[in-house]
Write a protein that holds these residues in place. Structure first.
Motif: not given
Length: 259
Positions: A186-187, A191-193, A230-231, A236-237
């Motif tokens: 998920a991380y 990061r890529n997005n 929590i994001t 979405g972070r």
């Protein structure tokens, strides 16, 4: 049988934020290098291309010189034949044989004229090729000089940062191993997005780090309780509270100084 140790959400958040700080430091190092590695690669390709072109031009010159030699030989052969036919004309028995030899002599004269014309054209091509070779040679020397300068720049930066980057990448792997695979995936996806590679950010002045969208007070309380991950609904972070962030930043700064 050993009891599996349950990792708390807080520990997961700390490990994720530590991983983010390490990866961000790697990003900083790579940003210092900037476009230099690509510039060096492009210059190397350009120099290689120019060298290939030089080889091709030199090969073309050799071919043209070979063709000139062949035409000169043909001229000499034609002259020899003309003398031979002229001698034969002195001993002919009739006009038909004389005319036949005259045609052979005319043909050889035409061969000589054509060969001389070809030689003239080949010599013009040689001059043109030489001009292109001189220009290519000059361009190649400039590109090689530029490449040497850029390589020197890159080597200096690499000498300063390579050891630290290597140590950080090892630490990144070590910290990844502390976090369950699902969270790491998920991380990395986050990061890529995101543009700046920040997947885990602290709450700053009531908003997600680097964002202008305010986080509701109740959500801020939940983040500070460190009971669940929590994001940010907008980016979405993954969000961490500022106190945790400050503690981990201090801890990681000490780690970075040791590398």
């Amino acid at each position: 049988m050993a009891t599996k140790v349950e990792v708390s959400v807080e520990d997961k958040l700390r490990a994720l934020y530590d991983l983010q700080l390490i990866d961000s430091r790697v990003d900083e190092i790579r940003n210092v290098r900037g476009e230099l590695p690509l510039e060096v690669e492009d210059l190397e390709d350009e120099v290689s291309g120019l060298k290939t072109r030089m080889d091709k031009l030199k090969s073309d010159l050799e071919t043209i010189n070979y063709e000139i030699t062949a035409k000169k030989n043909l001229i000499e052969e034609s002259k020899t034949l003309m003398k031979k036919y002229a001698e034969q004309q002195k001993n002919v028995r009739n006009s038909r044989e004389f005319n036949s030899l005259s045609k052979e002599i005319e043909f050889q004269e035409l061969e000589i004229q054509l060969a001389e014309k070809n030689i003239k054209e080949f010599k013009a091509q040689i001059e043109q090729k030489k001009e292109v070779i001189d220009a290519t040679k000059k361009n190649l020397a400039e590109r090689e000089g530029h490449l040497k300068h850029k390589k020197s720049e890159l080597d200096a930066i690499l000498a300063e940062t390579e050891k630290e980057e290597s140590a950080l990448l090892k630490k990144s792997q070590d910290f990844e191993a502390k976090i369950d695979e699902r969270l790491v995936k998920a991380y990395k996806r986050i990061r890529n997005n995101v543009k700046n590679g920040l997947a885990v950010v602290p709450v700053e002045r009531g908003a997600s780090g680097g964002s202008f969208f305010t986080i509701p007070p109740q959500v801020q309380v939940e983040i500070a309780s460190r009971k669940k991950i929590i994001t940010d609904e907008h980016s979405g972070r993954i969000l961490v509270d500022p106190v945790l962030a400050e503690e981990e930043q201090e801890k990681m700064q000490k780690l970075f100084k040791k590398l």
